[in-house]
Design a protein around this motif. Structure first.
Motif, PDB file in Angstrom:
ATOM      1  N   THR A  57       0.840  -1.205   0.000  1.00  0.00           N
ATOM      2  CA  THR A  57       0.000   0.000   0.000  1.00  0.00           C
ATOM      3  C   THR A  57       0.870   1.249   0.000  1.00  0.00           C
ATOM      4  N   TYR A  58       1.943   1.221   0.790  1.00  0.00           N
ATOM      5  CA  TYR A  58       2.908   2.329   0.849  1.00  0.00           C
ATOM      6  C   TYR A  58       3.532   2.569  -0.534  1.00  0.00           C
ATOM      7  N   LEU A  59       3.973   1.489  -1.194  1.00  0.00           N
ATOM      8  CA  LEU A  59       4.552   1.620  -2.537  1.00  0.00           C
ATOM      9  C   LEU A  59       3.529   2.165  -3.528  1.00  0.00           C
ATOM     10  N   ASP A  60       2.292   1.710  -3.402  1.00  0.00           N
ATOM     11  CA  ASP A  60       1.233   2.182  -4.288  1.00  0.00           C
ATOM     12  C   ASP A  60       1.045   3.693  -4.156  1.00  0.00           C
ATOM     13  N   GLU A  61       1.127   4.183  -2.936  1.00  0.00           N
ATOM     14  CA  GLU A  61       0.999   5.631  -2.722  1.00  0.00           C
ATOM     15  C   GLU A  61       2.151   6.384  -3.385  1.00  0.00           C
ATOM     16  N   LEU A  62       3.360   5.826  -3.314  1.00  0.00           N
ATOM     17  CA  LEU A  62       4.516   6.470  -3.945  1.00  0.00           C
ATOM     18  C   LEU A  62       4.410   6.429  -5.473  1.00  0.00           C
ATOM     19  N   VAL A  63       3.954   5.306  -5.996  1.00  0.00           N
ATOM     20  CA  VAL A  63       3.833   5.150  -7.440  1.00  0.00           C
ATOM     21  C   VAL A  63       2.831   6.142  -8.028  1.00  0.00           C
ATOM     22  N   LYS A  64       1.800   6.467  -7.280  1.00  0.00           N
ATOM     23  CA  LYS A  64       0.747   7.354  -7.773  1.00  0.00           C
ATOM     24  C   LYS A  64       1.047   8.842  -7.577  1.00  0.00           C
ATOM     25  N   LEU A  65       2.221   9.177  -7.038  1.00  0.00           N
ATOM     26  CA  LEU A  65       2.567  10.591  -6.869  1.00  0.00           C
ATOM     27  C   LEU A  65       2.685  11.276  -8.232  1.00  0.00           C
ATOM     28  N   PRO A  66       2.182  12.492  -8.348  1.00  0.00           N
ATOM     29  CA  PRO A  66       2.391  13.253  -9.585  1.00  0.00           C
ATOM     30  C   PRO A  66       3.880  13.558  -9.782  1.00  0.00           C
ATOM     31  N   ASP A  67       4.278  13.796 -11.023  1.00  0.00           N
ATOM     32  CA  ASP A  67       5.687  14.087 -11.320  1.00  0.00           C
ATOM     33  C   ASP A  67       6.240  15.221 -10.468  1.00  0.00           C
ATOM     34  N   ALA A  68       5.451  16.240 -10.257  1.00  0.00           N
ATOM     35  CA  ALA A  68       5.914  17.418  -9.517  1.00  0.00           C
ATOM     36  C   ALA A  68       6.233  17.110  -8.058  1.00  0.00           C
ATOM     37  N   THR A  69       5.605  16.087  -7.494  1.00  0.00           N
ATOM     38  CA  THR A  69       5.844  15.776  -6.070  1.00  0.00           C
ATOM     39  C   THR A  69       6.607  14.467  -5.882  1.00  0.00           C
ATOM     40  N   PHE A  70       7.141  13.902  -6.969  1.00  0.00           N
ATOM     41  CA  PHE A  70       7.978  12.706  -6.849  1.00  0.00           C
ATOM     42  C   PHE A  70       9.385  13.166  -6.497  1.00  0.00           C
ATOM     43  N   ASN A  71       9.564  13.500  -5.219  1.00  0.00           N
ATOM     44  CA  ASN A  71      10.844  14.031  -4.756  1.00  0.00           C
ATOM     45  C   ASN A  71      11.113  13.560  -3.333  1.00  0.00           C
ATOM     46  N   GLU A  72      12.290  13.888  -2.825  1.00  0.00           N
ATOM     47  CA  GLU A  72      12.697  13.407  -1.500  1.00  0.00           C
ATOM     48  C   GLU A  72      11.849  14.008  -0.385  1.00  0.00           C
ATOM     49  N   ALA A  73      11.448  15.258  -0.522  1.00  0.00           N
ATOM     50  CA  ALA A  73      10.630  15.893   0.519  1.00  0.00           C
ATOM     51  C   ALA A  73       9.287  15.179   0.668  1.00  0.00           C
ATOM     52  N   GLU A  74       8.643  14.843  -0.451  1.00  0.00           N
ATOM     53  CA  GLU A  74       7.362  14.131  -0.390  1.00  0.00           C
ATOM     54  C   GLU A  74       7.554  12.704   0.125  1.00  0.00           C
ATOM     55  N   LEU A  75       8.670  12.080  -0.255  1.00  0.00           N
ATOM     56  CA  LEU A  75       8.985  10.738   0.242  1.00  0.00           C
ATOM     57  C   LEU A  75       9.108  10.750   1.768  1.00  0.00           C
ATOM     58  N   ARG A  76       9.813  11.726   2.303  1.00  0.00           N
ATOM     59  CA  ARG A  76       9.961  11.827   3.764  1.00  0.00           C
ATOM     60  C   ARG A  76       8.606  12.074   4.441  1.00  0.00           C
ATOM     61  N   SER A  77       7.757  12.860   3.814  1.00  0.00           N
ATOM     62  CA  SER A  77       6.424  13.121   4.354  1.00  0.00           C
ATOM     63  C   SER A  77       5.595  11.835   4.422  1.00  0.00           C
ATOM     64  N   ILE A  78       5.636  11.042   3.359  1.00  0.00           N
ATOM     65  CA  ILE A  78       4.892   9.775   3.337  1.00  0.00           C
ATOM     66  C   ILE A  78       5.504   8.795   4.334  1.00  0.00           C
ATOM     67  N   ASN A  79       6.828   8.822   4.472  1.00  0.00           N
ATOM     68  CA  ASN A  79       7.487   7.947   5.454  1.00  0.00           C
ATOM     69  C   ASN A  79       6.981   8.220   6.864  1.00  0.00           C
ATOM     70  N   LYS A  80       6.756   9.489   7.203  1.00  0.00           N
ATOM     71  CA  LYS A  80       6.243   9.834   8.532  1.00  0.00           C
ATOM     72  C   LYS A  80       4.859   9.235   8.743  1.00  0.00           C
ATOM     73  N   LYS A  81       4.055   9.223   7.704  1.00  0.00           N
ATOM     74  CA  LYS A  81       2.698   8.671   7.779  1.00  0.00           C
ATOM     75  C   LYS A  81       2.724   7.175   8.108  1.00  0.00           C
ATOM     76  N   TYR A  82       3.723   6.451   7.575  1.00  0.00           N
ATOM     77  CA  TYR A  82       3.818   5.001   7.763  1.00  0.00           C
ATOM     78  C   TYR A  82       4.826   4.602   8.844  1.00  0.00           C
ATOM     79  N   ALA A  83       5.385   5.563   9.554  1.00  0.00           N
ATOM     80  CA  ALA A  83       6.454   5.281  10.519  1.00  0.00           C
ATOM     81  C   ALA A  83       6.041   4.293  11.606  1.00  0.00           C
ATOM     82  N   GLY A  84       4.824   4.337  12.087  1.00  0.00           N
ATOM     83  CA  GLY A  84       4.388   3.424  13.135  1.00  0.00           C
ATOM     84  C   GLY A  84       4.081   2.025  12.634  1.00  0.00           C
ATOM     85  N   GLN A  85       3.969   1.852  11.304  1.00  0.00           N
ATOM     86  CA  GLN A  85       3.580   0.562  10.742  1.00  0.00           C
ATOM     87  C   GLN A  85       4.716  -0.173  10.045  1.00  0.00           C
TER      88      GLN A  85
END
Length: 194
Positions: free
Chosen positions: A56-84
């Motif tokens: 599910t985490y990978l699916d969220e990354l794959v669906k990112l728009p080109d403009a937000t496929f960057n390290e800052a957005e990756l770190r933001s999504i990582n925080k969302k999944y940090a407890g899991q």
């Protein structure tokens, strides 16, 4: 007659005591065996649920728009999944745990028809054992084999999944069973920017 009444009472107490002790011993064994039977399925369930969360985490990354496929957005999504998930960004100055999913974001500065950026995930052994190539094909689609540049190699070549027009996933896996049942050791998501 009085003697027979005493014998009946004694016999009643003996039978009751035996029945009660038998009940207690059976109840105790049942509880212990019940705990032993459920210990392994719970561990397997935790691993499989973590594998599903990772997909599910990978699916969220794959669906990112080109403009937000960057390290800052990756770190933001990582925080969302940090407890899991045990997600850790790669840092060459720190030693990483073998239980973490090691993440490395990179960009390609070369000109030409190559990928623009990508995210590499090195899988811990615990997740590799519960996440196989067929899990990815069921979730993301069919695989395409990579063509060898030189003769036959001992390690199987990675497979690719074209997720969208500008996203591709590459899976590296173990060489111990058939490709579909092989544990995935590394996942890469490419932003091709087409």
């Amino acid at each position: 007659m009085r003697n027979s009444l005493i014998n009946l009472k004694v016999l009643y107490y003996i039978v009751s005591a035996c029945t009660f002790s038998c009940f207690l011993s059976c109840n105790g064994d049942h509880g212990q065996s019940q705990r032993n039977r459920t210990a392994h399925p719970e561990v397997k369930e935790i691993k499989s649920s973590q594998a599903q969360i990772f997909l599910t985490y990978l699916d969220e990354l794959v669906k990112l728009p080109d403009a937000t496929f960057n390290e800052a957005e990756l770190r933001s999504i990582n925080k969302k999944y940090a407890g899991q998930l045990p997600l850790v960004m790669y840092d060459s100055t720190e030693e990483q745990s073998r239980q973490d999913i090691l993440i490395h974001y990179y960009t390609n500065n070369q000109l030409g028809p190559v990928m623009e950026s990508g995210i590499r995930f090195l899988m811990p052994e615990t997740l590799t054992d519960s996440l196989v190539v067929s899990d990815f094909t069921r979730y993301f689609g069919n695989t395409e084999d990579e063509e060898p540049l030189i003769g036959i190699t001992e390690q199987p070549l990675p497979v690719h999944i074209k997720v969208s027009s500008d996203r591709e996933m590459k899976l590296t896996f173990k060489n111990n069973v058939s490709k579909e049942q092989a544990g995935v050791t590394m996942v890469e998501i490419f932003n091709t920017g087409n």
